[in-house]
Design a protein around this motif. Structure first.
Motif, mmCIF file in Angstrom:
data_model
loop_
_atom_site.group_PDB
_atom_site.id
_atom_site.type_symbol
_atom_site.label_atom_id
_atom_site.label_comp_id
_atom_site.label_asym_id
_atom_site.label_seq_id
_atom_site.Cartn_x
_atom_site.Cartn_y
_atom_site.Cartn_z
ATOM 1 N N PRO A 59 0.795 -1.228 0.000
ATOM 2 C CA PRO A 59 0.000 0.000 0.000
ATOM 3 C C PRO A 59 0.832 1.286 0.000
ATOM 4 C CG PRO A 59 -0.841 -1.547 1.619
ATOM 5 C CD PRO A 59 0.448 -2.110 1.106
ATOM 6 N N GLY A 60 2.034 1.252 0.537
ATOM 7 C CA GLY A 60 2.883 2.433 0.574
ATOM 8 C C GLY A 60 3.268 2.947 -0.805
ATOM 9 N N LEU A 61 3.163 2.097 -1.815
ATOM 10 C CA LEU A 61 3.481 2.530 -3.180
ATOM 11 C C LEU A 61 2.512 3.600 -3.673
ATOM 12 C CD1 LEU A 61 4.268 -0.901 -4.894
ATOM 13 C CD2 LEU A 61 5.902 0.920 -4.379
ATOM 14 N N ASN A 62 1.314 3.638 -3.101
ATOM 15 C CA ASN A 62 0.285 4.576 -3.544
ATOM 16 C C ASN A 62 0.486 5.997 -3.014
ATOM 17 O OD1 ASN A 62 -1.630 2.791 -5.047
ATOM 18 N ND2 ASN A 62 -1.562 1.704 -3.108
ATOM 19 N N ALA A 63 1.364 6.173 -2.043
ATOM 20 C CA ALA A 63 1.571 7.489 -1.441
ATOM 21 C C ALA A 63 2.475 8.347 -2.321
ATOM 22 C CB ALA A 63 2.193 7.332 -0.055
ATOM 23 N N GLY A 64 2.115 9.598 -2.476
ATOM 24 C CA GLY A 64 2.966 10.527 -3.219
ATOM 25 C C GLY A 64 2.717 10.507 -4.718
ATOM 26 N N SER A 112 9.599 5.544 -16.488
ATOM 27 C CA SER A 112 8.601 4.859 -15.673
ATOM 28 C C SER A 112 9.251 3.783 -14.807
ATOM 29 C CB SER A 112 7.537 4.226 -16.582
ATOM 30 O OG SER A 112 6.726 3.336 -15.870
ATOM 31 N N ALA A 113 10.185 3.032 -15.387
ATOM 32 C CA ALA A 113 10.886 1.982 -14.632
ATOM 33 C C ALA A 113 11.758 2.593 -13.529
ATOM 34 C CB ALA A 113 11.732 1.134 -15.571
ATOM 35 N N ILE A 114 12.358 3.745 -13.796
ATOM 36 C CA ILE A 114 13.157 4.430 -12.778
ATOM 37 C C ILE A 114 12.252 4.893 -11.636
ATOM 38 C CG2 ILE A 114 14.542 6.499 -12.333
ATOM 39 C CD1 ILE A 114 15.667 6.109 -15.234
ATOM 40 N N PHE A 115 11.083 5.431 -11.983
ATOM 41 C CA PHE A 115 10.127 5.840 -10.949
ATOM 42 C C PHE A 115 9.637 4.641 -10.153
ATOM 43 C CE2 PHE A 115 8.477 10.087 -12.916
ATOM 44 C CZ PHE A 115 9.745 10.634 -12.759
ATOM 45 N N TRP A 116 9.456 3.515 -10.831
ATOM 46 C CA TRP A 116 9.056 2.270 -10.159
ATOM 47 C C TRP A 116 10.096 1.873 -9.117
ATOM 48 C CZ3 TRP A 116 5.634 -1.028 -8.628
ATOM 49 C CH2 TRP A 116 5.953 -2.357 -8.397
ATOM 50 N N LEU A 117 11.365 1.875 -9.524
ATOM 51 C CA LEU A 117 12.441 1.526 -8.601
ATOM 52 C C LEU A 117 12.500 2.509 -7.431
ATOM 53 C CD1 LEU A 117 14.955 -0.069 -7.748
ATOM 54 C CD2 LEU A 117 16.284 1.385 -9.295
ATOM 55 N N ALA A 118 12.407 3.780 -7.721
ATOM 56 C CA ALA A 118 12.447 4.791 -6.648
ATOM 57 C C ALA A 118 11.270 4.609 -5.689
ATOM 58 C CB ALA A 118 12.437 6.194 -7.253
ATOM 59 N N ASN A 119 10.114 4.332 -6.239
ATOM 60 C CA ASN A 119 8.929 4.142 -5.405
ATOM 61 C C ASN A 119 9.060 2.886 -4.552
ATOM 62 O OD1 ASN A 119 6.441 4.939 -4.403
ATOM 63 N ND2 ASN A 119 5.284 4.222 -6.169
ATOM 64 N N LEU A 120 9.575 1.816 -5.124
ATOM 65 C CA LEU A 120 9.815 0.598 -4.343
ATOM 66 C C LEU A 120 10.836 0.846 -3.239
ATOM 67 C CD1 LEU A 120 9.996 -2.368 -6.882
ATOM 68 C CD2 LEU A 120 8.424 -2.112 -4.968
ATOM 69 N N TRP A 121 11.891 1.539 -3.589
ATOM 70 C CA TRP A 121 12.951 1.839 -2.609
ATOM 71 C C TRP A 121 12.364 2.603 -1.423
ATOM 72 C CZ3 TRP A 121 17.962 0.261 -2.687
ATOM 73 C CH2 TRP A 121 18.820 0.831 -1.773
ATOM 74 N N ARG A 122 11.451 3.545 -1.733
ATOM 75 C CA ARG A 122 10.853 4.367 -0.706
ATOM 76 C C ARG A 122 9.819 3.594 0.133
ATOM 77 N NH1 ARG A 122 6.203 6.286 -0.135
ATOM 78 N NH2 ARG A 122 5.503 5.766 -2.218
ATOM 79 N N ALA A 123 8.985 2.804 -0.529
ATOM 80 C CA ALA A 123 7.817 2.223 0.142
ATOM 81 C C ALA A 123 8.017 0.814 0.689
ATOM 82 C CB ALA A 123 6.631 2.219 -0.827
ATOM 83 N N ALA A 124 8.846 0.016 0.069
ATOM 84 C CA ALA A 124 8.981 -1.394 0.451
ATOM 85 C C ALA A 124 10.174 -1.588 1.363
ATOM 86 C CB ALA A 124 9.090 -2.256 -0.805
ATOM 87 N N ARG A 125 10.079 -1.049 2.535
ATOM 88 C CA ARG A 125 11.181 -1.172 3.507
ATOM 89 C C ARG A 125 10.910 -2.253 4.512
ATOM 90 N NH1 ARG A 125 14.233 4.227 4.052
ATOM 91 N NH2 ARG A 125 13.627 5.176 2.125
#
Length: 125
Positions: A59-64, A112-125
């Protein structure tokens, strides 16, 4: 915006398009559009389904703004790339016409793939 739902529904549409193109190729015996078929299934169905499931499970992927930006970059870049590839591989348009559009679309998919990686890095801790 429900990013998960958007990815899952769009992925399902690409699945139907991929099946239809594959069926057409099989029935006609002309497999010259096989690269287009593969890209529709991978960029369209497979990636969008994986993204949609991940947005549902994490769910954290949806933030921001990263998730929304990733969704739209992948949608627009992927669609333009797939249409351009079809026009090129089918011989509808010459490479000189389609060629300049493809790097822009590929760049959108890459971003888009770079944003995906950044979003995963941020949200999937």
């Amino acid at each position: 915006m429900n990013i998960s739902r958007g990815f899952l529904l769009t992925g399902a549409v690409y699945l139907l398009i991929g099946i239809a193109l594959g069926g057409h190729m099989g029935a006609s015996g002309d497999h010259s559009l096989a690269p287009v078929h593969a890209h529709i299934n991978l960029l369209g169905f497979t990636l969008m389904t994986i993204f949609g499931l991940a947005y549902r499970l994490i769910p954290g992927l949806n933030a921001g703004w990263l998730g929304v930006a990733q969704f739209w970059l992948h949608q627009i870049g992927g669609l333009v790339l797939l249409v351009a590839l079809y026009l090129l591989m089918s011989g509808t348009l010459p490479p000189e016409t389609v060629g300049p559009v493809m790097p822009v679309a590929e760049g959108m998919v890459l971003l888009s793939a770079i944003f995906w990686l950044a979003n995963l890095w941020r949200a999937a801790r």
